[in-house]
Motif scaffolding. Sequence first.
Motif, PDB file in Angstrom:
ATOM      1  N   THR A 189      44.177  52.894  40.647  1.00 44.99           N
ATOM      2  CA  THR A 189      43.975  53.614  41.906  1.00 44.99           C
ATOM      3  C   THR A 189      44.161  52.699  43.115  1.00 44.99           C
ATOM      4  OG1 THR A 189      41.592  53.229  41.648  1.00 44.99           O
ATOM      5  CG2 THR A 189      42.450  55.372  40.950  1.00 44.99           C
ATOM      6  N   SER A 190      43.818  51.417  42.997  1.00 44.58           N
ATOM      7  CA  SER A 190      44.016  50.434  44.073  1.00 44.58           C
ATOM      8  C   SER A 190      44.374  49.100  43.448  1.00 44.58           C
ATOM      9  CB  SER A 190      42.740  50.239  44.905  1.00 44.58           C
ATOM     10  OG  SER A 190      42.376  51.393  45.603  1.00 44.58           O
ATOM     11  N   GLY A 191      45.224  48.334  44.130  1.00 45.74           N
ATOM     12  CA  GLY A 191      45.563  47.000  43.652  1.00 45.74           C
ATOM     13  C   GLY A 191      45.753  46.041  44.808  1.00 45.74           C
ATOM     14  N   THR A 192      45.473  44.763  44.567  1.00 44.71           N
ATOM     15  CA  THR A 192      45.616  43.755  45.605  1.00 44.71           C
ATOM     16  C   THR A 192      45.638  42.375  44.964  1.00 44.71           C
ATOM     17  OG1 THR A 192      44.724  42.983  47.736  1.00 44.71           O
ATOM     18  CG2 THR A 192      43.130  43.477  46.014  1.00 44.71           C
ATOM     19  N   TRP A 193      45.798  41.355  45.803  1.00 46.01           N
ATOM     20  CA  TRP A 193      45.676  39.958  45.375  1.00 46.01           C
ATOM     21  C   TRP A 193      44.252  39.513  45.662  1.00 46.01           C
ATOM     22  CZ3 TRP A 193      48.645  36.702  42.629  1.00 46.01           C
ATOM     23  CH2 TRP A 193      48.322  35.334  42.641  1.00 46.01           C
ATOM     24  N   SER A 194      43.627  38.854  44.697  1.00 47.80           N
ATOM     25  CA  SER A 194      42.244  38.411  44.865  1.00 47.80           C
ATOM     26  C   SER A 194      42.201  37.072  45.593  1.00 47.80           C
ATOM     27  CB  SER A 194      41.556  38.265  43.506  1.00 47.80           C
ATOM     28  OG  SER A 194      40.312  37.603  43.651  1.00 47.80           O
ATOM     29  N   PRO A 195      41.588  37.026  46.787  1.00 46.27           N
ATOM     30  CA  PRO A 195      41.472  35.739  47.481  1.00 46.27           C
ATOM     31  C   PRO A 195      40.528  34.776  46.772  1.00 46.27           C
ATOM     32  CG  PRO A 195      40.260  37.444  48.647  1.00 46.27           C
ATOM     33  CD  PRO A 195      41.029  38.134  47.573  1.00 46.27           C
ATOM     34  N   THR A 196      39.603  35.296  45.978  1.00 53.57           N
ATOM     35  CA  THR A 196      38.646  34.441  45.265  1.00 53.57           C
ATOM     36  C   THR A 196      39.231  33.908  43.973  1.00 53.57           C
ATOM     37  OG1 THR A 196      36.764  35.637  46.203  1.00 53.57           O
ATOM     38  CG2 THR A 196      36.361  34.362  44.192  1.00 53.57           C
ATOM     39  N   HIS A 197      39.845  34.780  43.180  1.00 54.20           N
ATOM     40  CA  HIS A 197      40.311  34.394  41.843  1.00 54.20           C
ATOM     41  C   HIS A 197      41.790  34.017  41.815  1.00 54.20           C
ATOM     42  CE1 HIS A 197      36.448  35.810  40.447  1.00 54.20           C
ATOM     43  NE2 HIS A 197      36.663  36.994  40.993  1.00 54.20           N
ATOM     44  N   GLN A 198      42.503  34.256  42.918  1.00 54.74           N
ATOM     45  CA  GLN A 198      43.918  33.900  43.020  1.00 54.74           C
ATOM     46  C   GLN A 198      44.754  34.506  41.891  1.00 54.74           C
ATOM     47  OE1 GLN A 198      45.505  31.886  45.708  1.00 54.74           O
ATOM     48  NE2 GLN A 198      43.654  32.899  46.461  1.00 54.74           N
ATOM     49  N   CYS A 199      44.581  35.804  41.736  1.00 53.20           N
ATOM     50  CA  CYS A 199      45.355  36.564  40.759  1.00 53.20           C
ATOM     51  C   CYS A 199      45.323  38.034  41.183  1.00 53.20           C
ATOM     52  CB  CYS A 199      44.792  36.394  39.348  1.00 53.20           C
ATOM     53  SG  CYS A 199      43.142  37.114  39.140  1.00 53.20           S
ATOM     54  N   PRO A 200      46.189  38.858  40.622  1.00 54.07           N
ATOM     55  CA  PRO A 200      46.132  40.281  40.955  1.00 54.07           C
ATOM     56  C   PRO A 200      44.880  40.931  40.369  1.00 54.07           C
ATOM     57  CG  PRO A 200      48.266  39.667  40.018  1.00 54.07           C
ATOM     58  CD  PRO A 200      47.338  38.532  39.750  1.00 54.07           C
ATOM     59  N   ILE A 201      44.312  41.865  41.112  1.00 52.07           N
ATOM     60  CA  ILE A 201      43.178  42.648  40.645  1.00 52.07           C
ATOM     61  C   ILE A 201      43.428  44.107  40.994  1.00 52.07           C
ATOM     62  CG2 ILE A 201      41.444  40.809  40.751  1.00 52.07           C
ATOM     63  CD1 ILE A 201      40.586  41.883  43.477  1.00 52.07           C
ATOM     64  N   ALA A 202      42.668  44.994  40.363  1.00 50.52           N
ATOM     65  CA  ALA A 202      42.879  46.419  40.610  1.00 50.52           C
ATOM     66  C   ALA A 202      41.609  47.189  40.300  1.00 50.52           C
ATOM     67  CB  ALA A 202      44.030  46.949  39.750  1.00 50.52           C
ATOM     68  N   LEU A 203      41.524  48.375  40.867  1.00 47.05           N
ATOM     69  CA  LEU A 203      40.551  49.369  40.457  1.00 47.05           C
ATOM     70  C   LEU A 203      41.310  50.452  39.710  1.00 47.05           C
ATOM     71  CD1 LEU A 203      38.240  49.783  43.598  1.00 47.05           C
ATOM     72  CD2 LEU A 203      38.037  48.183  41.687  1.00 47.05           C
ATOM     73  N   ALA A 204      40.667  51.050  38.711  1.00 42.94           N
ATOM     74  CA  ALA A 204      41.340  52.051  37.884  1.00 42.94           C
ATOM     75  C   ALA A 204      40.310  52.982  37.273  1.00 42.94           C
ATOM     76  CB  ALA A 204      42.146  51.365  36.781  1.00 42.94           C
ATOM     77  N   TYR A 205      40.780  54.114  36.818  1.00 37.49           N
ATOM     78  CA  TYR A 205      39.989  54.997  35.974  1.00 37.49           C
ATOM     79  C   TYR A 205      40.540  54.887  34.557  1.00 37.49           C
ATOM     80  CZ  TYR A 205      37.474  57.304  39.758  1.00 37.49           C
ATOM     81  OH  TYR A 205      36.651  57.565  40.813  1.00 37.49           O
ATOM     82  N   ILE A 206      39.644  54.680  33.591  1.00 32.64           N
ATOM     83  CA  ILE A 206      40.053  54.650  32.189  1.00 32.64           C
ATOM     84  C   ILE A 206      39.137  55.578  31.391  1.00 32.64           C
ATOM     85  CG2 ILE A 206      40.937  52.290  32.356  1.00 32.64           C
ATOM     86  CD1 ILE A 206      38.442  51.367  30.807  1.00 32.64           C
ATOM     87  N   ALA A 207      39.573  55.950  30.222  1.00 31.34           N
ATOM     88  CA  ALA A 207      38.800  56.844  29.358  1.00 31.34           C
ATOM     89  C   ALA A 207      37.468  56.200  28.985  1.00 31.34           C
ATOM     90  CB  ALA A 207      39.603  57.181  28.109  1.00 31.34           C
ATOM     91  N   THR A 208      36.400  56.973  29.027  1.00 30.09           N
ATOM     92  CA  THR A 208      35.086  56.445  28.657  1.00 30.09           C
ATOM     93  C   THR A 208      35.038  56.070  27.178  1.00 30.09           C
ATOM     94  OG1 THR A 208      34.322  58.720  28.335  1.00 30.09           O
ATOM     95  CG2 THR A 208      33.836  57.695  30.443  1.00 30.09           C
ATOM     96  N   SER A 209      35.928  56.629  26.379  1.00 34.03           N
ATOM     97  CA  SER A 209      35.957  56.313  24.950  1.00 34.03           C
ATOM     98  C   SER A 209      36.479  54.911  24.686  1.00 34.03           C
ATOM     99  CB  SER A 209      36.824  57.334  24.207  1.00 34.03           C
ATOM    100  OG  SER A 209      38.139  57.358  24.749  1.00 34.03           O
TER     101      SER A 209
END
Length: 350
Positions: A310-330
């Motif tokens: 749902t959202s993605g960006t570069w992490s200023p803290t971890h220096q890598c790509p990060i994202a928010l997502a919805y995944i199956a609860t299973s």
Amino acid sequence: MSPLREQHVKLNATFGQDAGVGVPLSYGDAMGEACELLGRAGLADVSHGGRIRLRGDDALGLLERLCTHDVARQEDDTAAATLLCNERGGIVTTARLLRLEDDWLLLTPAVTREKTLAHLREHQAGRSVKIDDHTSKTAELLLAGPAAAEILDAVLPFRISDLADGGVKCGSVLIAKYTAVRVDLGAIWCGRVVLPSLLAGQAWNYMTTRAKGKPVRPVGQAALNAIRVEQNLPRYGYEINETIDPATAGLLDRVSARQDFLGGAALAALANRGPSRRRVRLTLATTEPAIPRMGDAVLNADTAEIGAVTSGTWSPTHQCPIALAYIATSHDDEKVFVQLAGTRVAATVR
């Protein structure tokens, strides 16, 4: 248009759009701005968000009907995180509701301001309540970071550092009233100040150039967005919309046990079934600048699709790509893959 546009232009800001309003995306170095906020403090113009005042004998009753938190128990001079839902339990808007001495102030995202006003007025009928959109009459500044409380204490005539998260104080400069509220940005100390538009430029210039020897670096929306994703904070229009309920969005802490608010019965029924997907933060196992985009597939080890970014960006803290997502609860494995332009990249669920 923000009352601070002239200040942003002088700082050579790059502009973008949020709900049709021009906002400063960065002042030339978004990641540097984010690191400055995380390391010390940063000042952002968030005036494009909605500021709606309610007053009258039935204001409390209207808010009890529409807000998901326990409005009646909210104390004076506090800000409560809340939601407004539709009859199906979908989220109309996220909001902060400030209970002040003489009225209520509802802070909303820019993208939901107009429909929140329409939602309030739709349910206003027969109630003695006045609803005023103060967005264009006011400005809103956000100061966040480990040194932000100390800086605001030196600037304001009262100690905002003494406020608990959600605490509110009101003051005035001559006859101009302002409202300061502590609303943390995830785990980051954050203060917001709502003030008249006419004072916004003066306040911005003072904070960014003098501030009693502690000037603050301006921070644009791109830096704020990177920090938002790092802090696993949902944004309306990305992680949240009217088809998503509070349980799925991970926002049940904003919902009271009572069911007499609009959408309460639907949420109770949803709670019995449980959500079929959950919101997560993903840390991608690459240092390549490949940013996940909304809609990118999230896969399990068998390459079956189990969700979407749902959202993605570069992490200023971890220096890598990060994202928010919805995944199956299973899916209970912390390892997944994100499909990026034909390439599968391993990621860890946080």
